[in-house]
Design a protein around this motif. Structure first.
Motif, mmCIF file in Angstrom:
data_model
loop_
_atom_site.group_PDB
_atom_site.id
_atom_site.type_symbol
_atom_site.label_atom_id
_atom_site.label_comp_id
_atom_site.label_asym_id
_atom_site.label_seq_id
_atom_site.Cartn_x
_atom_site.Cartn_y
_atom_site.Cartn_z
ATOM 1 N N PHE A 179 -79.453 -19.414 79.705
ATOM 2 C CA PHE A 179 -78.034 -19.403 79.345
ATOM 3 C C PHE A 179 -77.425 -20.799 79.534
ATOM 4 C CE2 PHE A 179 -77.101 -14.596 80.107
ATOM 5 C CZ PHE A 179 -77.873 -14.320 78.991
ATOM 6 N N ASP A 180 -77.765 -21.434 80.677
ATOM 7 C CA ASP A 180 -77.243 -22.776 80.938
ATOM 8 C C ASP A 180 -77.739 -23.755 79.880
ATOM 9 O OD1 ASP A 180 -77.556 -22.418 84.548
ATOM 10 O OD2 ASP A 180 -75.989 -21.780 83.167
ATOM 11 N N ARG A 181 -79.015 -23.640 79.506
ATOM 12 C CA ARG A 181 -79.577 -24.537 78.488
ATOM 13 C C ARG A 181 -78.929 -24.274 77.131
ATOM 14 N NH1 ARG A 181 -84.233 -25.289 75.251
ATOM 15 N NH2 ARG A 181 -84.902 -23.141 75.541
ATOM 16 N N SER A 182 -78.635 -22.985 76.869
ATOM 17 C CA SER A 182 -77.981 -22.637 75.611
ATOM 18 C C SER A 182 -76.605 -23.283 75.511
ATOM 19 C CB SER A 182 -77.858 -21.115 75.495
ATOM 20 O OG SER A 182 -77.137 -20.753 74.360
ATOM 21 N N GLU A 183 -75.887 -23.342 76.629
ATOM 22 C CA GLU A 183 -74.566 -23.965 76.623
ATOM 23 C C GLU A 183 -74.685 -25.461 76.302
ATOM 24 O OE1 GLU A 183 -72.557 -20.580 77.071
ATOM 25 O OE2 GLU A 183 -71.621 -22.558 76.944
ATOM 26 N N ARG A 184 -75.792 -26.092 76.755
ATOM 27 C CA ARG A 184 -75.961 -27.524 76.525
ATOM 28 C C ARG A 184 -76.441 -27.830 75.111
ATOM 29 N NH1 ARG A 184 -78.708 -26.971 81.416
ATOM 30 N NH2 ARG A 184 -80.674 -27.388 80.335
ATOM 31 N N THR A 185 -77.374 -27.028 74.617
ATOM 32 C CA THR A 185 -78.040 -27.338 73.343
ATOM 33 C C THR A 185 -77.466 -26.585 72.154
ATOM 34 O OG1 THR A 185 -79.716 -25.620 73.653
ATOM 35 C CG2 THR A 185 -80.153 -27.792 74.618
ATOM 36 N N GLY A 186 -76.787 -25.465 72.405
ATOM 37 C CA GLY A 186 -76.280 -24.666 71.292
ATOM 38 C C GLY A 186 -77.284 -23.670 70.750
ATOM 39 N N ALA A 187 -78.524 -23.691 71.273
ATOM 40 C CA ALA A 187 -79.534 -22.719 70.830
ATOM 41 C C ALA A 187 -79.193 -21.343 71.382
ATOM 42 C CB ALA A 187 -80.919 -23.149 71.300
ATOM 43 N N LYS A 188 -79.655 -20.311 70.706
ATOM 44 C CA LYS A 188 -79.381 -18.947 71.133
ATOM 45 C C LYS A 188 -80.588 -18.344 71.860
ATOM 46 C CE LYS A 188 -76.184 -18.197 67.279
ATOM 47 N NZ LYS A 188 -75.826 -17.340 66.143
ATOM 48 N N VAL A 189 -80.312 -17.280 72.606
ATOM 49 C CA VAL A 189 -81.355 -16.595 73.372
ATOM 50 C C VAL A 189 -81.439 -15.150 72.886
ATOM 51 C CG1 VAL A 189 -82.176 -15.941 75.661
ATOM 52 C CG2 VAL A 189 -80.879 -18.056 75.359
ATOM 53 N N GLY A 190 -82.646 -14.707 72.553
ATOM 54 C CA GLY A 190 -82.851 -13.331 72.083
ATOM 55 C C GLY A 190 -83.441 -12.458 73.163
ATOM 56 N N CYS A 191 -82.989 -11.217 73.231
ATOM 57 C CA CYS A 191 -83.499 -10.232 74.193
ATOM 58 C C CYS A 191 -84.040 -9.038 73.406
ATOM 59 C CB CYS A 191 -82.389 -9.799 75.148
ATOM 60 S SG CYS A 191 -82.895 -8.501 76.295
ATOM 61 N N LEU A 192 -85.336 -8.765 73.570
ATOM 62 C CA LEU A 192 -85.982 -7.633 72.906
ATOM 63 C C LEU A 192 -86.269 -6.564 73.943
ATOM 64 C CD1 LEU A 192 -88.563 -9.584 70.715
ATOM 65 C CD2 LEU A 192 -86.140 -9.194 70.304
ATOM 66 N N TYR A 193 -85.796 -5.353 73.719
ATOM 67 C CA TYR A 193 -85.913 -4.263 74.685
ATOM 68 C C TYR A 193 -86.883 -3.212 74.116
ATOM 69 C CZ TYR A 193 -84.092 -1.298 78.469
ATOM 70 O OH TYR A 193 -83.949 -0.529 79.595
ATOM 71 N N PHE A 194 -88.018 -2.987 74.806
ATOM 72 C CA PHE A 194 -89.066 -2.076 74.344
ATOM 73 C C PHE A 194 -89.117 -0.846 75.237
ATOM 74 C CE2 PHE A 194 -91.189 -4.944 71.403
ATOM 75 C CZ PHE A 194 -90.741 -6.183 71.858
ATOM 76 N N ASP A 195 -89.116 0.327 74.620
ATOM 77 C CA ASP A 195 -89.302 1.584 75.339
ATOM 78 C C ASP A 195 -90.457 2.332 74.665
ATOM 79 O OD1 ASP A 195 -88.436 4.758 75.496
ATOM 80 O OD2 ASP A 195 -88.050 3.650 77.332
ATOM 81 N N LEU A 196 -91.529 2.604 75.437
ATOM 82 C CA LEU A 196 -92.733 3.181 74.852
ATOM 83 C C LEU A 196 -92.511 4.635 74.459
ATOM 84 C CD1 LEU A 196 -95.551 1.763 77.151
ATOM 85 C CD2 LEU A 196 -94.560 0.786 75.085
#
Length: 790
Positions: free
Chosen positions: A650-667
């Motif tokens: 998150f901190d790096r995203s604030e500096r670079t503008g890149a986004k972070v993806g979260c993938l949630y898997f339920d078997l």
């Protein structure tokens, strides 16, 4: 009779014949309009059912029902409207054509109400189809009229009737689309759409009738008109009965599906769910009671809840005593830690949550029971490792700095059993000066982030002084508040004594060092000559025959990651004429690594020092950190490690503008594997899934296990949603491949949700919640062959 099986438009030849005057029954006209509005209203209600259904077959059934009903309603309006139209001549109807006239309106209604076309960008197409269907039904129905006269239509009024049907249909369909997309279910909105659609049907009909004129022919014979009100009443009555029948069937079907879905959910839940009345008699139990309690669901029906929960609970007692629940909201209850009883009378830890599903004082009640046996076993496993580590471990409660746990090595140092130490503080064990020093150091650790290392601190216990090398760090909760203080101490008394003897008598030091597996070295930094004793050769696994006796021999053994730090520290000690202290990792000739502690002191142009093996202590510390950061079964990151990783991203995203993806898997399909092949096979599957996720992920991503069969993958440097979808496809393909096991190939599937920072969430909890929300939405639509991510 005149051939009416084709449309005739007014021309010069027809227009010269006398026009037969026609009249309308006002009451039947009003009844026909009411019929159209009523049919539209009911069809829109049915379309809501279609929109809310996630089952393909159910959507098809309800689409056909709504289409047939709306088509028959349009036809009914037309028929009643025709009965309101009277001519002073004999009129007969061709039965076949009259029945065939229903088909265009049914077909158009199906196209319009079909979920596949219910998108705003196709509204014009749907409106045209609906208007054309209404017009086709009307004029085909008019062809069924057989009379001794000639029917002809004014072209521009004929066209206007079709246009009115298209425009008003489009407005009505737009209102219905907005109502469904925004979840508006007000009766007034529904009625407004129905009135406009009814106006489209009625407007087309009566403008079409106005465009028609009936001209005399040589066969025309005038008669007295007949009263058609009875037949009109019959048509309306049949239509009303049909609508009530269709709505009843749909409602019964919807309730049946809801009941089936609820039962399926309860049957797949791993926690025990039971319902009972106010006297404690069990009325329902899901299949989870068998693996948890050892009872079949049918065996519990009619039995008392104390059969499963013999331990008293305040909430349960309030219910059984006929009093109200002792909580602010009767429909919500906190979880209580209790003891459950299995069929074999064995007691085990559970959490009990009770909620009312009826009136507070009457019930019935539903109870959710979670088995905590596995958690208790995991705690026992961790406790065993903690107690038997060879280094001393002390855990203090952060608020009062009192001991909450001590391992066996700590007991040996302090000379007291754990039970005697729990609850004491440093002032109860050490002298006031030492205790005050320890307490101050503890407070410094709690007020800072990181680890504080204390070298060779003297501690007096029962008149005997020990020298300890201690590392202290704060253990924080999920909110970042320090809850405990961990003290990892190593008794270096022998090392201290050995170093003292080295200063006084080199030979004594050598004997003591050899006994303690301490290597002694001497380095002339002017001539670069290096001298090792026998134990140094053992520590570095370099035979004397291969020892070159210079600085490079030692420096080349340093691990590449450690080289710069250690050599700079050594150079700084020489530059400032200070003692050299370092802990570092070396690479042995066999390729294995070892951790050493080095202490050196300058004497003239030489540095004399000692090395000893600290591998066990370092590995123990790493094991403790690993236990705190990884999942014990799969080796993936746990929730704590995930939180640290994503905070950094998150901190790096604030500096670079890149986004972070979260993938949630339920078997999916995981519980049947556990039930059929046992938990060991289930653990095997979880480990295999974790390996596949880890192999598929990039090195910059983080793969974590946050629940029983729930995994999270955090992918970094996201630019757009397409990148997330491609990653989802890779992970789904990796998981869905058959798993080879000793019982054959096992098939596993997964439900997946995703969320993107900062587009969908501003924190880890929000990110996981959004991804979990989308995962469950996808799970509900899992009957579709290809998941759709929106």
């Amino acid at each position: 009779m005149i051939d009416h099986l084709r449309l005739h438009f007014i021309n010069a030849n027809i227009d010269s014949a006398p026009v037969i005057p026609a009249s309308y029954d006002g009451l039947l006209v009003f009844a026909s309009i009411l019929t159209a509005v009523f049919a539209s209203y009911v069809s829109f209600l049915l379309s809501s059912r279609i929109k809310s259904s996630h089952l393909k077959n159910e959507s098809l059934i309800w689409t056909i029902l709504a289409s047939c009903f709306l088509g028959i309603g349009i036809w009914g309006m037309h028929f009643v409207g025709m009965l309101a139209y009277t001519l002073p001549i004999a009129i007969e109807y061709n039965t076949t054509i009259t029945l065939l006239s229903v088909l265009p309106s049914v077909f158009a209604s199906y196209i319009v109400l079909s979920p596949a076309l219910s998108h705003g960008r196709r509204l014009i197409f749907r409106s045209i189809l609906m208007g054309a269907g209404i017009g086709c039904m009307h004029f085909v129905g008019m062809m069924a009229m057989m009379m001794p006269a000639h029917m002809a239509y004014e072209p521009w009024l004929f066209s206007l009737s079709i246009l009115v049907a298209i425009v008003l249909s489009g407005i009505a369909l737009k209102i219905n689309d907005l109502r469904q997309s925004r979840g508006i279910h007000h009766t007034r909105i529904n009625l407004l759409g129905a009135i406009i659609m009814g106006s489209a049907i009625s407007g087309m009909h009566y403008i079409g009738m106005i465009s028609m004129s009936v001209f005399e022919t040589e066969h025309t014979v005038y008669i007295n008109t007949h009263d058609n009100s009875t037949l009109a009443q019959l048509v309306m009555t049949v239509l009303l009965a049909l609508s009530l029948f269709v709505l009843g069937i749909v409602e019964l079907r919807a309730r049946s599906l809801l009941s089936a879905k609820l039962k399926a959910v309860l049957n797949t839940v791993q926690d025990v769910v039971i319902s009972f009345n106010s006297t404690g008699i069990i009325e329902f139990a899901n299949p989870a009671v068998l693996p948890v309690f050892g009872y079949r669901p049918d065996d519990l029906i009619g039995k008392h809840i104390h059969l499963l929960i013999p331990e008293k609970s305040a909430e349960l007692s309030d219910i059984l005593n006929g009093s109200q629940l002792n909580i602010p909201n009767a429909k919500k209850s906190k979880s209580r830690l209790l003891k459950g009883q299995r069929a074999n009378k064995q007691l085990f830890p559970i959490t009990l949550t009770i909620s009312s599903i009826g009136k507070q004082e009457e019930g019935p009640y539903v109870a959710t029971i979670k088995d905590l046996s596995d958690i208790q076993n995991q705690e026992a496993f961790t406790q065993t490792i903690f107690d038997n580590l060879p280094i001393m471990l002390f855990v203090k409660e952060a608020e009062h700095l009192s001991f909450s746990h001590v391992n066996k090595a700590g007991e040996e140092l302090l000379g007291r059993r754990k039970e005697q130490l729990i609850g004491l503080n440093d002032f109860d064990i050490f002298s006031n000066d030492e205790a005050a020093n320890f307490a101050q150091t503890d407070r410094d650790v709690l007020n800072k982030d990181g680890i504080i290392t204390i070298d060779e601190k003297p501690v007096t216990v029962d008149g005997k002084t020990h020298y300890l090398r201690t590392r202290k760090l704060a253990i924080k909760d999920s909110n970042g508040k320090a809850r405990y203080l961990l003290d990892v101490s190593e008794d270096v008394t022998e090392l201290k004594q050995a170093k003292t003897e080295l200063e006084n008598l080199h030979q004594r030091m050598s004997m003591a060092a050899d006994a303690a597996h301490i290597g002694i070295w001497e380095w002339n930094f002017e001539s670069n000559e290096l001298i090792w004793d026998d134990w140094m050769h053992t520590l570095f696994e370099i035979p004397k025959s291969q020892f070159k006796g210079d600085y490079a021999t030692w420096a080349n053994t340093l691990h590449p990651d450690e080289y710069e730090r250690v050599t700079n520290k050594l150079k700084l000690a020489l530059l400032n004429n200070e003692e050299f202290h370092a802990e570092f990792q070396i690479v042995l000739p066999s390729g294995q690594t070892r951790y050493l502690n080095a202490d050196g002191r300058i004497y003239g142009n030489r540095m004399i020092g000692v090395n000893f093996d600290i591998t066990k202590r370092v590995m123990a510390e790493k094991k403790i950190r690993q236990l705190a950061q990884t999942d014990h079964l799969t080796g993936l990151a746990n929730r704590n490690a995930l939180s640290k990783f994503i905070k950094h991203e998150f901190d790096r995203s604030e500096r670079t503008g890149a986004k972070v993806g979260c993938l949630y898997f339920d078997l999916d399909k995981f519980k049947p594997i556990n039930d059929t092949h046992g938990h060991l096979m289930g653990d095997f599957v979880l480990v295999e899934v974790a390996k596949r996720l880890q192999d598929t992920a990039r090195k910059t991503d983080c793969v974590a296990r946050i629940g029983g069969d729930e995994f999270v993958v955090v992918i970094t440097d996201i630019e757009n949603l397409s990148q997330v979808k491609r990653a989802l496809t890779r992970f789904i393909n990796a998981i869905s491949a058959p798993i080879a096991s000793e019982v054959g190939y096992l098939n596993i599937a997964t439900s997946v949700g995703y969320a993107i920072y900062p587009d969908d969430a501003k924190s880890l909890d929000e990110l996981l919640h959004k991804a979990d929300e989308r995962m469950y939405k996808q799970k509900r639509s899992s009957h579709e062959s290809i998941p759709q991510y929106k």
